[in-house]
Design a protein around this motif. Structure first.
Motif, short mmCIF file in Angstrom:
data_model
loop_
_atom_site.label_atom_id
_atom_site.label_comp_id
_atom_site.label_asym_id
_atom_site.label_seq_id
_atom_site.Cartn_x
_atom_site.Cartn_y
_atom_site.Cartn_z
N ASP A 147 0.87 -1.18 0.00
CA ASP A 147 0.00 0.00 0.00
C ASP A 147 0.91 1.24 0.00
O ASP A 147 1.87 1.31 0.79
CB ASP A 147 -0.86 -0.03 1.28
CG ASP A 147 -2.21 0.63 1.09
OD1 ASP A 147 -2.37 1.35 0.10
OD2 ASP A 147 -3.08 0.43 1.95
N SER A 148 0.65 2.19 -0.89
CA SER A 148 1.65 3.26 -1.12
C SER A 148 1.93 4.08 0.14
O SER A 148 3.08 4.44 0.38
CB SER A 148 1.18 4.18 -2.26
OG SER A 148 -0.09 4.70 -1.95
N GLU A 149 0.90 4.33 0.96
CA GLU A 149 1.11 5.14 2.16
C GLU A 149 2.01 4.40 3.15
O GLU A 149 2.89 4.99 3.78
CB GLU A 149 -0.23 5.44 2.85
CG GLU A 149 -1.17 6.32 2.06
CD GLU A 149 -1.87 5.60 0.91
OE1 GLU A 149 -1.67 4.37 0.74
OE2 GLU A 149 -2.60 6.26 0.15
N ALA A 152 5.49 4.25 2.02
CA ALA A 152 6.14 5.54 2.28
C ALA A 152 6.62 5.61 3.73
O ALA A 152 7.76 5.99 4.00
CB ALA A 152 5.17 6.68 1.99
N THR A 172 -1.33 10.47 3.94
CA THR A 172 -1.97 11.37 2.98
C THR A 172 -3.12 10.64 2.29
O THR A 172 -3.08 9.43 2.10
CB THR A 172 -0.97 11.86 1.92
OG1 THR A 172 -0.31 10.74 1.33
CG2 THR A 172 0.05 12.80 2.51
N SER A 174 -5.94 11.04 -1.04
CA SER A 174 -6.27 11.81 -2.25
C SER A 174 -7.63 12.49 -2.10
O SER A 174 -7.92 13.48 -2.73
CB SER A 174 -6.31 10.89 -3.46
OG SER A 174 -7.46 10.06 -3.37
N TRP A 200 -5.50 7.21 -9.34
CA TRP A 200 -5.07 5.81 -9.38
C TRP A 200 -6.09 4.98 -10.15
O TRP A 200 -7.29 5.20 -10.02
CB TRP A 200 -4.98 5.22 -7.96
CG TRP A 200 -4.05 5.89 -7.00
CD1 TRP A 200 -4.38 6.83 -6.06
CD2 TRP A 200 -2.64 5.64 -6.83
NE1 TRP A 200 -3.28 7.17 -5.34
CE2 TRP A 200 -2.19 6.46 -5.78
CE3 TRP A 200 -1.73 4.79 -7.46
CZ2 TRP A 200 -0.87 6.47 -5.34
CZ3 TRP A 200 -0.41 4.80 -7.02
CH2 TRP A 200 0.01 5.64 -5.98
N SER A 242 -1.57 13.16 -4.77
CA SER A 242 -0.97 11.81 -4.58
C SER A 242 0.49 11.78 -5.03
O SER A 242 0.93 10.86 -5.71
CB SER A 242 -1.76 10.72 -5.31
OG SER A 242 -3.08 10.64 -4.85
N HIS A 245 3.46 10.50 -0.56
CA HIS A 245 2.69 9.28 -0.28
C HIS A 245 2.41 9.06 1.20
O HIS A 245 1.54 8.27 1.54
CB HIS A 245 3.36 8.08 -0.93
CG HIS A 245 3.34 8.21 -2.42
ND1 HIS A 245 2.16 8.31 -3.13
CD2 HIS A 245 4.33 8.35 -3.33
CE1 HIS A 245 2.43 8.49 -4.41
NE2 HIS A 245 3.73 8.52 -4.56
N SER A 246 3.17 9.70 2.08
CA SER A 246 2.91 9.77 3.52
C SER A 246 4.15 10.32 4.19
O SER A 246 5.19 10.47 3.53
CB SER A 246 2.50 8.44 4.15
OG SER A 246 1.11 8.23 3.92
N GLN A 258 7.99 10.56 1.72
CA GLN A 258 8.42 9.89 0.49
C GLN A 258 7.53 10.41 -0.64
O GLN A 258 6.31 10.44 -0.52
CB GLN A 258 8.28 8.37 0.61
CG GLN A 258 8.81 7.62 -0.61
CD GLN A 258 7.70 7.04 -1.47
OE1 GLN A 258 6.66 6.66 -0.97
NE2 GLN A 258 7.93 6.98 -2.77
N PRO A 262 2.31 8.77 -8.84
CA PRO A 262 1.41 7.73 -8.36
C PRO A 262 1.47 6.50 -9.28
O PRO A 262 0.77 6.43 -10.28
CB PRO A 262 0.03 8.38 -8.37
CG PRO A 262 0.17 9.65 -9.13
CD PRO A 262 1.61 9.96 -9.34
#
Ligand code: NDP
Ligand code: MG
Length: 384
Positions: A147-149, A152, A172, A174, A200, A242, A245-246, A258, A262
């Protein structure tokens, strides 16, 4: 560095992007699994020649076997197939990219087989995070978030030996397809609009979760479990672009973030190559053209699902499994056009008020909470 991989949910959005990364890295494929997409699974099996391919039903498995005519590919079906794919001795890494609570038992099987797990299936950690994380410690399984967050945050925490130095995790969001809309407008909002995510391209379930902002709520709980942080130390900011990423804020006031375009292939690849980094097929980030980066507080009144998830996070125990189970039923009903947008949050609230919470639950108690939550949500749909 991953040498051989099993992908649970290889035909989905994360599964296909994982195969892009596999192509880039030259990783071998041990097992592929899907639900019912026979055509795509047939193509993937012909290209990757896994030892095991899994479909959701016996009928589909028979059809895959007939289509493949390949004695080297074993074909299985259902839960047994998924569990086998998750624990195959040939694979060192398992990507969990099935959607929903059905990912829990295969993830546990991969954990107990001591695999590296590239965890995309967030519902697993939401429902059974404490159990999964403690078993991962016990079996020496490495859980690397996809998961991108969470990827990050994982990256911001690299080199941080003492979690006591962390003041706050900042996720974060979107804001999804409906950011800026009023409650009045959302009351009648249909799935076609909800499925238009600004940044996304993802599976339908998570895209609806983004529109309700429950996705951020699930990620709030996921962050709590992955990083063993209390809910007080996690916050959410809306960041429409986005790109960030967090973030992680440390005690001394330093904040690490980071950034990147996206593209899920970046966090997927890191889950395979960690602790190393290699060239990626994703575009680089151009700070001069990515536009201004904005941040805003989430609107918990218009998007009550996020508040419900934060409440479940504070309650702990099976409350998070109840939230998730009711949401899975509600999103499925919304996708069938059977209920309205706010019936999603109302049915979750109804399930959370009805199903008793068990603290430090066993797997059986989590599965029971999930069952009761689904039942409560379905009763809500009938009565509304
Ligand atoms: P998709 O809906 O695109 O893919 C889901 C996968 O699960 C498909 O391979 C699907 O097979 C399979 N599947 C569905 N039902 C069954 C079943 N009954 N039995 C076995 N397999 C089944 O989802 P995503 O890839 O978008 O998401 C996967 C997970 O990753 C989710 O938990 C999501 O929250 C998480 N995630 C996704 C992100 C994204 O960018 N997409 C980002 C971060 C997290 P079939 O194709 O045959 O239906
Ligand atoms: Mg995410």
């Amino acid at each position: 560095m991953t040498k051989t991989i099993s992908i649970l949910g290889s035909t989905g959005s994360i599964g296909r992007q994982t195969l892009d990364v596999v192509d880039q890295l030259g990783v071998r494929v041990a097992a592929l699994t899907c639900g019912s997409n026979l055509e795509r699974m047939t193509e993937q099996c012909r290209k990757y020649r896994p030892q095991l391919a899994v479909m959701s039903t016996k009928e589909l498995a028979d059809r895959l076997q007939t289509a493949l005519q390949d004695p080297e590919i074993r074909v299985m079906w259902g839960k047994d197939g998924l569990l086998e794919a998750a624990a195959m001795p040939e694979a060192d890494t398992v990507i969990t990219a099935v959607v929903g609570m059905m990912g829990l038992e295969p993830t546990l099987a991969a954990v107990r087989a001591g695999k590296r797990i590239g965890l995309a299936n967030k519902e697993t950690l939401v429902c059974a995070g404490e159990l999964v994380m403690s078993e991962a410690d016990l079996y020496g399984a490495e859980i690397i978030p996809v998961d991108s967050e969470h990827s990050a945050i994982f990256q911001c925490l690299m080199g941080c030996g003492d979690r006591g130095e962390v003041k706050r995790l900042i996720l974060t969001a979107s804001g999804g397809a409906f950011y800026g809309k009023t409650m009045e407008e959302l009351r009648t909002a249909k799935k076609d609009e909800a499925l238009k995510h600004p940044n996304w391209k993802m599976g339908q379930k998570i895209t609806i979760d983004c529109a309700t902002m429950l996705n951020k709520g699930l990620e709030f709980i996921e962050a709590m479990r992955l990083y063993r942080m209390p809910p007080e130390k996690i916050s959410v900011v809306v960041h429409r672009q986005s790109i960030v990423h967090s973030l992680v804020e440390f005690k001394d006031g330093a904040v690490l973030a980071q950034l990147g375009v996206p593209d899920m292939r970046i966090p997927i690849q890191l889950a395979l190559t960690y602790p190393n980094r290699v060239e990626s097929p994703a575009d680089g980030l151009d700070l001069l053209t990515c536009g201004p980066l904005t941040f805003a507080a989430p609107d918990l009144e218009t998007f009550p699902c996020l508040k419900l998830a934060m409440d479940a996070a504070h309650t702990g125990g099976t409350a998070c499994a109840v939230l998730n189970g009711a949401n899975e039923e509600a999103v499925a009903a919304y996708l069938r056009d059977e209920i309205g947008f706010y019936d999603i949050s109302d049915s979750i609230a109804c399930a959370m008020s009805q199903v008793p919470v068990v603290q430090n639950p066993s797997l059986e108690q989590i599965l029971e909470a999930d069952r009761l939550a689904r039942q409560a949500a379905k009763q809500y749909f009938l009565k509304r």
